[in-house]
Write a protein that holds these residues in place. Sequence first.
Motif, mmCIF file in Angstrom:
data_model
loop_
_atom_site.group_PDB
_atom_site.id
_atom_site.type_symbol
_atom_site.label_atom_id
_atom_site.label_comp_id
_atom_site.label_asym_id
_atom_site.label_seq_id
_atom_site.Cartn_x
_atom_site.Cartn_y
_atom_site.Cartn_z
ATOM 1 N N ASP A 79 57.682 -11.131 -0.550
ATOM 2 C CA ASP A 79 57.789 -9.765 -0.607
ATOM 3 C C ASP A 79 58.398 -9.205 0.721
ATOM 4 O O ASP A 79 58.050 -8.368 1.484
ATOM 5 N N THR A 80 59.677 -10.058 1.213
ATOM 6 C CA THR A 80 60.113 -9.692 2.272
ATOM 7 C C THR A 80 61.807 -8.855 2.040
ATOM 8 O O THR A 80 62.167 -8.731 2.928
ATOM 9 N N TRP A 96 61.042 -13.351 -3.135
ATOM 10 C CA TRP A 96 60.003 -12.710 -4.095
ATOM 11 C C TRP A 96 58.702 -13.190 -3.524
ATOM 12 O O TRP A 96 57.779 -12.055 -3.499
ATOM 13 N N ASP A 139 50.367 -15.368 -8.820
ATOM 14 C CA ASP A 139 51.626 -14.693 -8.739
ATOM 15 C C ASP A 139 52.745 -15.403 -9.578
ATOM 16 O O ASP A 139 53.671 -14.665 -9.793
ATOM 17 N N ALA A 177 61.778 -5.140 -5.130
ATOM 18 C CA ALA A 177 60.310 -5.764 -4.775
ATOM 19 C C ALA A 177 59.725 -5.778 -6.010
ATOM 20 O O ALA A 177 58.548 -6.365 -6.034
ATOM 21 N N ASP A 178 59.995 -4.583 -6.910
ATOM 22 C CA ASP A 178 59.182 -4.494 -8.075
ATOM 23 C C ASP A 178 59.942 -5.254 -9.157
ATOM 24 O O ASP A 178 59.056 -5.740 -10.393
#
Length: 370
Positions: free
Chosen positions: A276-277, A273, A12, A238-239
């Motif tokens: 992912d929230t 990040w 990640d 999110a991306d």
Amino acid sequence: MPLPFTPVPESDLDDLRRRLAATRRPPLPPTTGWERGTEPDFLARLLAHWRDRYDWRAHEARILALPWESVETGTGPLRLVHQRADPDAPTVVLLHGWPDSVLRYERVLPLLADLNVLVPALPGFPFSAGPPRPGTSAAAMAAAVADALHRLGHRRYVLSGGDLGADVAEHLAAAHPDRVAALHLTNVSPLHAVFADRSALGPEELAHLDAATAWQRAEGGYIAQQSTKPHTLAPALADSPAGLASWIAEKLRSWSHVPFAEDDLLTWISAYWFTDTIGTSFAPYAEFVPPVPYVATPTVLSAFAHDTKPAPRSFAARYVDLREFVEHADGGHFAAWEQPHAYAQDLRRAVALAEHEGRRPVRTPGAAPA
């Protein structure tokens, strides 16, 4: 007790650096400073620091070292930081807002070592146990927090918070007046201004509503988007770490009075990040519930002069049983981070108020730790 979550996989971190290296900087019209949002050169410097110099592992270790617990509730697990003191010590519950997390209270925790302190990771926010269920409004979050506290054996406690945390606190106090000994808020719910009857207000309160309306026009576009079309916005943030950093950093900078250091900005942004929230954190905006008309719980309100929409005492007193109104010349929207000593002192005022009222925060005798 095992940690409720694990370190971020190295893959990640590699993915983040790859995305940051591939950032496409948009061509924008010339502007002066921050008048149209995040200043492009500021963002470019922040992203370069995130890519090349920021050490997530150091901050992650500190976050993982907090006294985390996970509690099952009727709507699923709730993660929280549970800083334990003497079992007979008063209990306080710190409720964060958006766009932050439990990290809002990192600087306050060491100042409250003699109290039992719980900091829930609200559903859908960084470090929470998973995506919130449909209908996860501020009222639903209040119910989950109340359930977790009950299961942990906390029979009566002081609630403290601002932003979304103030909404959650008001709903919880209204639903469980026997459990909430006192409130410590940095603002009453902003929704009170939306529902206020202007014909019943005095000049000072009307001036506050006018100022809040002006702030909404200048700064409140994010509320409209997050409350009406959150699923349109979420994939972009999110991306793209650049998009996420721009969206959050602008708020942290403009709403605070004490500037955030670059590493602190990036830690708060990285929390969104890596968990992912960002999309799930929009839930309480979209899942609208009206504010509680009045909360009859003894309340201390800390008014920090540089908060986004500081309300006068006359307005706040319409919605809570306001016993103390403490004004501070310094500090902004993230007061617990910006002015932790002042915040902790005012929270202790609420604890003292509860004891004076014969509502001392207590645990259930004999309750076992979770």
